[in-house]
Design a protein around this motif. Structure first.
Motif, mmCIF file in Angstrom:
data_model
loop_
_atom_site.group_PDB
_atom_site.id
_atom_site.type_symbol
_atom_site.label_atom_id
_atom_site.label_comp_id
_atom_site.label_asym_id
_atom_site.label_seq_id
_atom_site.Cartn_x
_atom_site.Cartn_y
_atom_site.Cartn_z
ATOM 1 N N GLY A 130 59.250 -28.429 -77.501
ATOM 2 C CA GLY A 130 57.957 -29.070 -77.299
ATOM 3 C C GLY A 130 58.025 -30.516 -76.858
ATOM 4 N N GLU A 131 59.188 -30.984 -76.463
ATOM 5 C CA GLU A 131 59.314 -32.371 -76.003
ATOM 6 C C GLU A 131 58.784 -32.485 -74.574
ATOM 7 O OE1 GLU A 131 63.458 -33.045 -76.439
ATOM 8 O OE2 GLU A 131 63.278 -33.594 -78.541
ATOM 9 N N SER A 132 58.317 -33.664 -74.234
ATOM 10 C CA SER A 132 57.846 -33.916 -72.875
ATOM 11 C C SER A 132 58.280 -35.312 -72.455
ATOM 12 C CB SER A 132 56.323 -33.777 -72.804
ATOM 13 O OG SER A 132 55.703 -34.729 -73.627
ATOM 14 N N PHE A 133 58.286 -35.517 -71.148
ATOM 15 C CA PHE A 133 58.676 -36.796 -70.572
ATOM 16 C C PHE A 133 57.533 -37.339 -69.732
ATOM 17 C CE2 PHE A 133 62.647 -34.777 -71.490
ATOM 18 C CZ PHE A 133 63.484 -35.806 -71.866
ATOM 19 N N SER A 134 57.416 -38.652 -69.695
ATOM 20 C CA SER A 134 56.401 -39.321 -68.894
ATOM 21 C C SER A 134 57.031 -40.534 -68.226
ATOM 22 C CB SER A 134 55.238 -39.752 -69.789
ATOM 23 O OG SER A 134 54.312 -40.512 -69.047
ATOM 24 N N LEU A 135 56.834 -40.635 -66.914
ATOM 25 C CA LEU A 135 57.377 -41.762 -66.153
ATOM 26 C C LEU A 135 56.238 -42.624 -65.642
ATOM 27 C CD1 LEU A 135 59.865 -43.154 -64.779
ATOM 28 C CD2 LEU A 135 59.384 -41.700 -62.801
ATOM 29 N N THR A 136 56.274 -43.900 -66.005
ATOM 30 C CA THR A 136 55.366 -44.888 -65.424
ATOM 31 C C THR A 136 56.218 -45.860 -64.628
ATOM 32 O OG1 THR A 136 55.505 -46.329 -67.362
ATOM 33 C CG2 THR A 136 53.733 -44.689 -67.355
ATOM 34 N N ALA A 137 55.601 -46.857 -64.047
ATOM 35 C CA ALA A 137 56.363 -47.814 -63.249
ATOM 36 C C ALA A 137 57.299 -48.656 -64.109
ATOM 37 C CB ALA A 137 55.414 -48.726 -62.471
ATOM 38 N N LEU A 138 57.008 -48.779 -65.378
ATOM 39 C CA LEU A 138 57.833 -49.598 -66.264
ATOM 40 C C LEU A 138 58.740 -48.811 -67.202
ATOM 41 C CD1 LEU A 138 55.348 -52.429 -67.246
ATOM 42 C CD2 LEU A 138 57.421 -52.650 -65.902
ATOM 43 N N PHE A 139 58.311 -47.620 -67.636
ATOM 44 C CA PHE A 139 59.059 -46.904 -68.671
ATOM 45 C C PHE A 139 59.151 -45.410 -68.392
ATOM 46 C CE2 PHE A 139 57.223 -50.545 -70.977
ATOM 47 C CZ PHE A 139 58.397 -51.109 -71.458
#
Length: 158
Positions: free
Chosen positions: A34-43
């Motif tokens: 159930g893990e997920s990843f999120s990419l923003t411009a900083l993190f």
């Protein structure tokens, strides 16, 4: 003059880069447990199934590239007296935008290869804003070339 059509397109490039900086670029759901990843411009953030941040990695270079592209677009707006320089700045900006897209793409593919997932995740609005900025930049260059051709034709008549 600043009120030309290409100035509006260059301003929209800067706005698109602002959206890239402020919105999510990519999200991967369905990783193990159930893990997920999120990419923003900083993190790049890893979330557990409860939605809490487990791990956060800095991706400052994506934010630096997006900020530089927006800043270069603003500088290009004020180069209206020298259309050649304005076109050169926009060409350089296009190269940086391609580099930004490649950086985001390689970052997301690296995460997927580490996880061994076949699903590439979802590219979000922040990523698509980069591509929209590329279109605005091309349109600005088109109108700058059109102005340059008009000035040359008027000079020929004199």
């Amino acid at each position: 003059m600043i009120q030309r059509v290409q100035s509006i397109f260059l301003f929209l490039v800067a706005v698109s880069m602002g959206l890239t900086l402020s919105l999510e670029l990519w999200q991967q759901v369905g990783a193990e447990a159930g893990e997920s990843f999120s990419l923003t411009a900083l993190f790049l953030e890893k979330y557990n199934s409860a939605g809490e941040v487990i791990q956060s990695d800095s991706k400052w270079y994506i934010a630096a590239l997006a900020s530089f592209i927006g800043f270069l677009a603003i500088i290009s707006i004020f180069q209206f007296r020298n259309r050649g320089r304005q076109m050169m700045l926009n060409m350089i900006n296009s190269l940086f935008m391609v580099g930004l897209v490649a950086t985001v793409f390689l970052t997301t593919n690296g995460i997927n290869s580490e996880l061994g997932l076949s699903d590439n995740g979802q590219y979000k609005i922040g990523f698509w804003a980069i591509l929209v900025a590329m279109v605005f930049n091309m349109l600005a260059n088109r109108f700058i070339r059109k102005d340059e051709a008009l000035v040359r034709s008027v000079d020929r008549i004199r």
